[in-house]
Design a protein around this motif. Sequence first.
Motif, mmCIF file in Angstrom:
data_model
loop_
_atom_site.group_PDB
_atom_site.id
_atom_site.type_symbol
_atom_site.label_atom_id
_atom_site.label_comp_id
_atom_site.label_asym_id
_atom_site.label_seq_id
_atom_site.Cartn_x
_atom_site.Cartn_y
_atom_site.Cartn_z
ATOM 1 N N GLY A 75 0.796 -1.225 0.000
ATOM 2 C CA GLY A 75 0.000 0.000 0.000
ATOM 3 C C GLY A 75 0.826 1.271 0.000
ATOM 4 O O GLY A 75 0.362 2.312 0.470
ATOM 5 N N VAL A 76 2.033 1.222 -0.522
ATOM 6 C CA VAL A 76 2.904 2.385 -0.571
ATOM 7 C C VAL A 76 2.401 3.333 -1.654
ATOM 8 O O VAL A 76 2.042 2.904 -2.755
ATOM 9 C CB VAL A 76 4.362 1.958 -0.853
ATOM 10 N N SER A 77 2.361 4.626 -1.348
ATOM 11 C CA SER A 77 1.967 5.600 -2.364
ATOM 12 C C SER A 77 3.218 6.114 -3.079
ATOM 13 O O SER A 77 4.297 6.201 -2.495
ATOM 14 C CB SER A 77 1.203 6.757 -1.722
ATOM 15 N N VAL A 78 3.049 6.453 -4.338
ATOM 16 C CA VAL A 78 4.166 6.884 -5.171
ATOM 17 C C VAL A 78 3.907 8.323 -5.600
ATOM 18 O O VAL A 78 2.808 8.651 -6.046
ATOM 19 C CB VAL A 78 4.311 5.969 -6.401
ATOM 20 N N ASN A 79 4.921 9.185 -5.478
ATOM 21 C CA ASN A 79 4.751 10.573 -5.906
ATOM 22 C C ASN A 79 5.164 10.741 -7.362
ATOM 23 O O ASN A 79 5.610 9.793 -8.020
ATOM 24 C CB ASN A 79 5.519 11.521 -4.977
ATOM 25 N N SER A 80 5.034 11.939 -7.863
ATOM 26 C CA SER A 80 5.294 12.188 -9.281
ATOM 27 C C SER A 80 6.759 11.988 -9.642
ATOM 28 O O SER A 80 7.079 11.522 -10.743
ATOM 29 C CB SER A 80 4.837 13.591 -9.666
ATOM 30 N N TRP A 81 7.691 12.316 -8.738
ATOM 31 C CA TRP A 81 9.111 12.135 -9.033
ATOM 32 C C TRP A 81 9.457 10.649 -9.185
ATOM 33 O O TRP A 81 10.286 10.285 -10.025
ATOM 34 C CB TRP A 81 9.987 12.765 -7.958
ATOM 35 N N GLU A 82 8.858 9.820 -8.390
ATOM 36 C CA GLU A 82 9.093 8.379 -8.507
ATOM 37 C C GLU A 82 8.505 7.832 -9.801
ATOM 38 O O GLU A 82 9.090 6.941 -10.427
ATOM 39 C CB GLU A 82 8.517 7.662 -7.286
ATOM 40 N N CYS A 83 7.374 8.368 -10.225
ATOM 41 C CA CYS A 83 6.797 7.962 -11.522
ATOM 42 C C CYS A 83 7.704 8.386 -12.670
ATOM 43 O O CYS A 83 7.904 7.635 -13.624
ATOM 44 C CB CYS A 83 5.404 8.566 -11.692
ATOM 45 N N ILE A 84 8.262 9.584 -12.565
ATOM 46 C CA ILE A 84 9.191 10.060 -13.599
ATOM 47 C C ILE A 84 10.434 9.175 -13.634
ATOM 48 O O ILE A 84 10.929 8.796 -14.706
ATOM 49 C CB ILE A 84 9.564 11.535 -13.359
ATOM 50 N N GLY A 85 10.951 8.798 -12.463
ATOM 51 C CA GLY A 85 12.115 7.911 -12.400
ATOM 52 C C GLY A 85 11.824 6.561 -13.019
ATOM 53 O O GLY A 85 12.643 6.015 -13.762
#
Length: 122
Positions: A75-85
């Motif tokens: 259930g970890v949430s991912v931010n936009s920087w992690e999506c970009i990575g």
Amino acid sequence: MLTGVSVTLFSHFWNEPLDWTVYSILAYAFIVLFGTIAAFWLFQAAAEIIPADVAGMMETFDPVAATLLSMIFLGVSVNSWECIGGALILGAVAFLAVPSKHPFLIHYSRKARSKFSQTDKD
């Protein structure tokens, strides 16, 4: 190593109190044994079975797979920087999978293949 050194500029881990319990020692040992040693050993075993370039590309998916599995199971949430990575990692793998048309790289890959084929004959 560079990332670890740069993180210490912002987060001073030595100032954090540590509470070593039996559970934390077992958790740390599990991470070292299975997350590092066993994972590396399995990668080496797979590299003997499949071509090295395929094994290398599969290894680049490791951070993306770990992120996806942690989102699904933990259930970890991912931010936009992690999506970009993650997108950059997938883009780099896709870029490396496409054969190059650059003359220097074509010449280099032919030279490398002929070198390896000569050592196989010897």
